[in-house]
Every structure is written in structure tokens, then in C-alpha cells.
Design an enzyme around this catalytic site. Structure first.
Site, PDB file in Angstrom:
ATOM      1  N   GLU A  38       0.841  -1.202   0.000  1.00 19.88           N
ATOM      2  CA  GLU A  38       0.000   0.000   0.000  1.00 19.88           C
ATOM      3  C   GLU A  38       0.885   1.265   0.000  1.00 19.88           C
ATOM      4  OE1 GLU A  38      -2.187   0.030   3.666  1.00 19.88           O
ATOM      5  OE2 GLU A  38      -3.435   1.759   3.127  1.00 19.88           O
ATOM      6  N   LYS A 109      -9.363   2.437  -2.144  1.00 21.16           N
ATOM      7  CA  LYS A 109      -9.691   1.771  -0.861  1.00 21.16           C
ATOM      8  C   LYS A 109     -11.048   2.233  -0.331  1.00 21.16           C
ATOM      9  CE  LYS A 109      -7.290   0.962   3.594  1.00 21.16           C
ATOM     10  NZ  LYS A 109      -6.028   1.283   4.304  1.00 21.16           N
ATOM     11  N   CYS A 142      -5.271  -3.123   2.128  1.00 19.51           N
ATOM     12  CA  CYS A 142      -5.065  -3.249   3.572  1.00 19.51           C
ATOM     13  C   CYS A 142      -6.360  -3.454   4.376  1.00 19.51           C
ATOM     14  CB  CYS A 142      -4.254  -2.074   4.086  1.00 19.51           C
ATOM     15  SG  CYS A 142      -3.382  -2.512   5.612  1.00 19.51           S
TER      16      CYS A 142
HETATM   17  C1  ACM Z   1      -4.198  -0.087   6.996  1.00 22.00           C
HETATM   18  O1  ACM Z   1      -5.295  -0.160   6.456  1.00 22.00           O
HETATM   19  N1  ACM Z   1      -3.161   0.467   6.394  1.00 22.00           N
HETATM   20  C2  ACM Z   1      -3.977  -0.642   8.342  1.00 22.00           C
END
Ligand code: ACM
Length: 262
Positions: A38, A109, A142
Site C-alpha cells: 500500500e 480503498k 489493507c
Molecule cells: C491499513 O489499512 N493500512 C492498516
């Protein structure tokens, strides 16, 4: 196909260092698909929106994406990478799928973690699945791991591999990835980062699981590593768990609802 998990420590606010590090790691190895962590262009733990804004890049005007596209072309490979993306005054915690001929896909995301909520806008690209010469690939980033609906929806849309760039700090995700791979009968490639930024320590242990929930690759907690293996994405087309049980067709959507594609 040969797949590589690229685990390293992106440097906060040092884009050239991140281009150099990712390029060297990708060059060190021959694969058909590399999955990077990420926010690989920028680092993670920004001190507020303005710092993140300065570290962000537009998809079509990013030195980081240009460098990865050049590598994808030179090595005739696919690359998935987390990316701190700017669009107008909004920031997205994104993942891109790149190939030899250019950008194949973008995901933003959906589920923002902790202070990310003060910086990024939640994703507005839904949960796309992209065709590649090897099979269909979806992406999560993530903390999306916490939401089984996201994995399920990608798998129902035909994702044979879910690439999962991560900067994990909680200790749970690597334990549940094999189970998500098993129940969705697909491959999952979680590329996590290592290192520490202020009070956050990232947990490494990047992991690749197959549709039987077996762990094919698992990295160390604190080492920069490229781990690789051969996988066959066709295995993810078989949703049977016994001769009489199809993990998708046996679902009781009449009881608990339907996540099938529109
Ligand atoms: C995250 O979503 N970077 C913990």
C-alpha cells in the site's frame, strides 16, 4: 504464471527513494505479476492532509507510475501497487494494476483505517475486476481485509486472484487471508510493508494463499524480500469443495441476501 510478493519499507515523503527501491526489487527477479505494498510511492503515516497532499500524485502525471510502467513494458509483466492518488483536491488510497501496454485498472480503498479517515476520501470505484492474459484480477487495500463482503463480491464477479497491497499494523490479517482464500476458492496475494513510522510498526509477513486455503508464500516480519512461486489461476474457477458442494451455488441468498454482480 509466476507471482512475486514484494515486501519492503517505503520511505515517507521520499518519492525518488521509493522509485529506486521498488525498481531494484522488481529488477532482481523475473515474474509475470509483482504485488507491492500500500502507498508504495509515498509512505504511510502522514502528519495530516497537507503532508499527504504534497506526497500524492495524479495517476496520469506520476513519476512513480511512469517508472513502474516502464518496468512492466521492459519485463513484459503485470504490476499491482498501492498508490497515494490525488484527483483535484481529493486524495485516495488507491491500488493500480499496470501492464506492458499501460494502466489496466484502478481501485480506491473503500474502508479507511484510523487517521486515514482525516486524509483520504473513501473509494468511489466500487470493486472492479480486470481481465489479464492470466485470468481475472481484483484488488483490495489493507484494512479492506476486515470486511468479508468485499472479498466475496470480488470473487463472485470472477476474480481468480485478489491482489492486496497492505501496510498492516494490527496482527490479525495474515491469519484470516487463508480462510478468505478458502471460502472464496480464489488466490489472495497480500504484499505488506515492514519498518516503523513514528508510533506505527508494520507487521510484514506478506502472504500468498491458494483456493484450498494453503499458504504458498510467507515473508518474514522485518526483512525486505521478494518471494516468488508458480500458480495456476484456473484452479480458482472450480468452486466445488466436495463433489456435491459448490461454494457459490450452495449459498442461501434467499436467507441472507445476494452479493451477485448487478
Ligand atoms: C491499513 O489499512 N493500512 C492498516
Amino acid at each position: 504464471m509466476r507471482i512475486s510478493l514484494v515486501q519492503y519499507a517505503p520511505k515517507l515523503n521520499d518519492p525518488q527513494a521509493n522509485i529506486d527501491a521498488t525498481s531494484a526489487l522488481i529488477q532482481s527477479n523475473n515474474s509475470d505479476l509483482y504485488v507491492l505494498p500500500e502507498l508504495s510511492n509515498s509512505g504511510y503515516n502522514f502528519n495530516g492532509f497537507e503532508e499527504a497532499y504534497r506526497a500524492s500524485e495524479e495517476l496520469d502525471n506520476s513519476n512513480f507510475i511512469k517508472a513502474l510502467l516502464a518496468l512492466a513494458k521492459a519485463k513484459n509483466t503485470l504490476i499491482v501497487s498501492g498508490f497515494c492518488e490525488r484527483e483535484n483536491r481529493r486524495l485516495y488510497n488507491s491500488s493500480v494494476l499496470l501492464g506492458p501496454n499501460g494502466i489496466i485498472g484502478l481501485y480506491r480503498k473503500l474502508h479507511l483505517f484510523l487517521n486515514e479517515k482525516d486524509i483520504f476520501t473513501p473509494g468511489n470505484k466500487e470493486l472492479p475486476v480486470f481481465d489479464t492474459p492470466w485470468g481475472k484480477i481484483g484488488m483490495l487495500v489493507c484494512f479492506d481485509w476486515m470486511f468479508p463482503e468485499a472479498w466475496r463480491k470480488l470473487a463472485l464477479q470472477g476474480a481468480q486472484l485478489i491482489a492486496h497491497p497492505s501496510n498492516l499494523v494490527l496482527p490479525y490479517c495474515q491469519s484470516v487471508v487463508p480462510s478468505y482464500a478458502l471460502v472464496n476458492r480464489c488466490f489472495i496475494a497480500t504484499a505488506n510493508r515492514i519498518g516503523t513510522e513514528d508510533q506505527l510498526t508494520f507487521t510484514g509477513q506478506s502472504i500468498l494463499a491458494n483456493p484450498n486455503g494453503e499458504v504458498l508464500l510467507r515473508a518474514d516480519t522485518d526483512k525486505s524480500q521478494v518471494l516468488s512461486t508458480e500458480i495456476d489461476l484456473h484452479l480458482a474457477k472450480d468452486k466445488f469443495i466436495t463433489q456435491k458442494n459448490d461454494a457459490f451455488k450452495d449459498r442461501r441468498t434467499d436467507v441472507y441476501g445476494n452479493l451477485d454482480p448487478k
